[in-house]
Scaffold this active site. Structure first.
Site, PDB file in Angstrom:
ATOM      1  N   LYS A  33      19.787  13.088  29.863  1.00  0.00           N
ATOM      2  CA  LYS A  33      20.947  13.890  30.252  1.00  0.00           C
ATOM      3  C   LYS A  33      21.835  14.142  29.039  1.00  0.00           C
ATOM      4  O   LYS A  33      21.667  13.510  27.979  1.00  0.00           O
ATOM      5  CB  LYS A  33      21.744  13.164  31.339  1.00  0.00           C
ATOM      6  CG  LYS A  33      22.340  11.836  30.887  1.00  0.00           C
ATOM      7  CD  LYS A  33      23.139  11.164  31.983  1.00  0.00           C
ATOM      8  CE  LYS A  33      23.737   9.849  31.486  1.00  0.00           C
ATOM      9  NZ  LYS A  33      24.622   9.217  32.468  1.00  0.00           N
ATOM     10  N   ARG A 127      31.323   5.023  42.798  1.00  0.00           N
ATOM     11  CA  ARG A 127      31.158   6.343  42.201  1.00  0.00           C
ATOM     12  C   ARG A 127      30.185   7.075  43.116  1.00  0.00           C
ATOM     13  O   ARG A 127      30.376   7.081  44.334  1.00  0.00           O
ATOM     14  CB  ARG A 127      30.640   6.175  40.758  1.00  0.00           C
ATOM     15  CG  ARG A 127      30.910   7.351  39.847  1.00  0.00           C
ATOM     16  CD  ARG A 127      30.478   7.079  38.421  1.00  0.00           C
ATOM     17  NE  ARG A 127      29.057   6.815  38.297  1.00  0.00           N
ATOM     18  CZ  ARG A 127      28.428   6.639  37.143  1.00  0.00           C
ATOM     19  NH1 ARG A 127      29.104   6.666  36.003  1.00  0.00           N
ATOM     20  NH2 ARG A 127      27.118   6.404  37.101  1.00  0.00           N
ATOM     21  N   TYR A 258      47.288  16.739   7.397  1.00  0.00           N
ATOM     22  CA  TYR A 258      48.422  17.047   8.265  1.00  0.00           C
ATOM     23  C   TYR A 258      49.380  15.873   8.439  1.00  0.00           C
ATOM     24  O   TYR A 258      48.951  14.734   8.649  1.00  0.00           O
ATOM     25  CB  TYR A 258      47.932  17.466   9.656  1.00  0.00           C
ATOM     26  CG  TYR A 258      47.346  18.854   9.713  1.00  0.00           C
ATOM     27  CD1 TYR A 258      48.056  19.967   9.244  1.00  0.00           C
ATOM     28  CD2 TYR A 258      46.090  19.074  10.255  1.00  0.00           C
ATOM     29  CE1 TYR A 258      47.526  21.243   9.309  1.00  0.00           C
ATOM     30  CE2 TYR A 258      45.542  20.349  10.329  1.00  0.00           C
ATOM     31  CZ  TYR A 258      46.264  21.427   9.844  1.00  0.00           C
ATOM     32  OH  TYR A 258      45.729  22.684   9.923  1.00  0.00           O
ATOM     33  N   MET A 307      40.444  20.206  12.327  1.00  0.00           N
ATOM     34  CA  MET A 307      39.477  20.922  13.147  1.00  0.00           C
ATOM     35  C   MET A 307      38.150  21.149  12.428  1.00  0.00           C
ATOM     36  O   MET A 307      37.081  21.050  13.033  1.00  0.00           O
ATOM     37  CB  MET A 307      40.059  22.272  13.593  1.00  0.00           C
ATOM     38  CG  MET A 307      39.159  23.041  14.552  1.00  0.00           C
ATOM     39  SD  MET A 307      39.857  24.629  15.045  1.00  0.00           S
ATOM     40  CE  MET A 307      41.271  24.120  16.023  1.00  0.00           C
TER      41      MET A 307
END
Length: 377
Positions: A33, A127, A258, A307
């Site tokens: 998966k 779940r 940053y 990013m």
């Protein structure tokens, strides 16, 4: 090498599956998966089959159908079927589908196709799966559907809460409840082909939970499901690499990236790595993770991961040059950071690190035979 890529060693997947099957003495469901946990759906599936996996496991119908379209004809279980999924297509392709409720079974019957169905029991994870008060009705409907030809119940299964913590008493409780559920199902007339409970950690650490089949996800890809307690060696299949895009000197007192969350305490040199959080690099690892450059030289990340890029400190090392290979994570036996190292730096788990990687990175496959090929991630 391209500017940044995910390199997957298919031999590692194949060997891990083979090693786990031999260690457990139990047939293996290789879980592919989430695009093979970030390693590639079809390629990972083929490697797992070559390693002896008798089953493949996926979450959704689209993944199962992609495997069929890619040529896989063996047993596949899809276990998370939603109302909008084309369950008829999965059944028609010979995929085993999971049912949690009587309503799920009714929906399967409406397809008019003879299905292969596995019943999931909720034994404490709270779940997916049938809650215990609903088991009797589920088993009765399942048996009725077998008698009228709507399906064959091929499996009964559940999932552990905390198998990576082998001393947790919830593991004992779940296994007891699961056995009771299987007994009740058999008393209702069901005779499933496979009973399965163990995931990677359960398979490796809890022999009593292996039953007829073990579901191996993260361990197939060479990552330990329980940190530091794996009883067998596993080889990481993924290596994430990039190239140095820029090298520059930074004077003492200069902030980096940053918000200047790191300020150089002394004169140094930094290298720019051209990948970032848009490619799945965890921003939370800013100022915490490190990479390997130039044959194992460890360089810590300085400042905020951006990013498209991040900066590492090479401590004035003059041999670090533009174009040098940077290994973000790979096999720690090769002297590079591991996916687990990055997970700890980011405050998460290795599963998330490897499944989120992608973005603009290409993916390249290697094998022991030396062949390789590339695809876009």
């Amino acid at each position: 090498m391209t500017r940044a890529e995910i390199v997957v060693d298919l031999a590692a997947i194949r060997d891990n599956v083979r090693t786990i099957a031999a260690f457990t003495g139990t047939p293996v469901m290789h879980v592919v998966k989430a695009n093979g946990y970030g390693h590639g759906l079809l390629e990972s599936a083929r490697a797992g089959r070559a390693g002896g996996a008798t089953w493949l496991g996926v979450a959704g119908v689209e993944e199962a159908l992609a495997l069929r379209a890619g040529g896989d004809s063996g047993p596949i279980l899809a276990w998370l079927i939603t109302a909008s999924d084309d369950v008829a297509a999965a059944i028609g392709a010979g995929v085993d589908v999971a049912a949690y409720t009587v309503a799920d079974l009714d929906r399967i019957a409406e397809t008019g196709l003879t299905a292969r169905v596995q019943l999931k029991l909720d034994t404490g994870l709270t779940r997916g799966g049938a809650s215990r008060p609903d088991w009797t009705a589920l088993f009765e409907r399942a048996r009725a559907g077998e008698l009228d030809g709507s399906w064959k119940i091929t499996g009964i299964w559940s999932h552990f809460v905390a198998s990576e913590e082998p001393d947790e008493t919830i593991n004992d409780e779940q296994e007891k409840v699961f056995r009771e559920g299987v007994d009740e199902a058999r008393a209702a007339g069901l005779a499933p082909e496979v009973i399965h409970l163990a995931n990677s950690a359960g398979a490796l650490l809890r022999p009593s939970s292996r039953f007829d089949l073990v579901r191996i996800g993260i361990a197939s890809y060479g990552l330990e499901p329980a940190r530091g307690v794996s009883p067998i060696p596993l080889r990481p299949a993924m290596r994430v690499v990039a190239e140095v895009a820029l090298v520059k000197d930074v004077p003492a007192g200069q902030g980096v990236s940053y918000n200047h969350r790191w300020v150089a305490p002394a004169d140094t040199r930094v290298a720019l790595v051209p990948v970032g959080y848009a490619d799945g690099i965890p921003r939370a690892a800013s100022n915490r993770a490190d990479v390997a450059i130039y044959g194992g030289y460890r360089a810590p990340i300085r400042g905020t991961i951006c990013m498209d890029q991040f900066v590492v400190d090479v401590f004035g090392e003059p041999t670090i040059l533009v174009g040098d290979e940077v290994v973000l994570w790979g096999d720690p036996e090769q002297g590079v950071p591991s996916a687990q190292d990055w997970a700890e730096a980011a405050g998460t788990i290795s599963y998330e690190v490897v499944t989120r990687i992608g973005g603009r990175l290409s993916r390249r496959y290697e094998d022991l035979g030396g062949d390789s090929r590339e695809e876009l991630a």
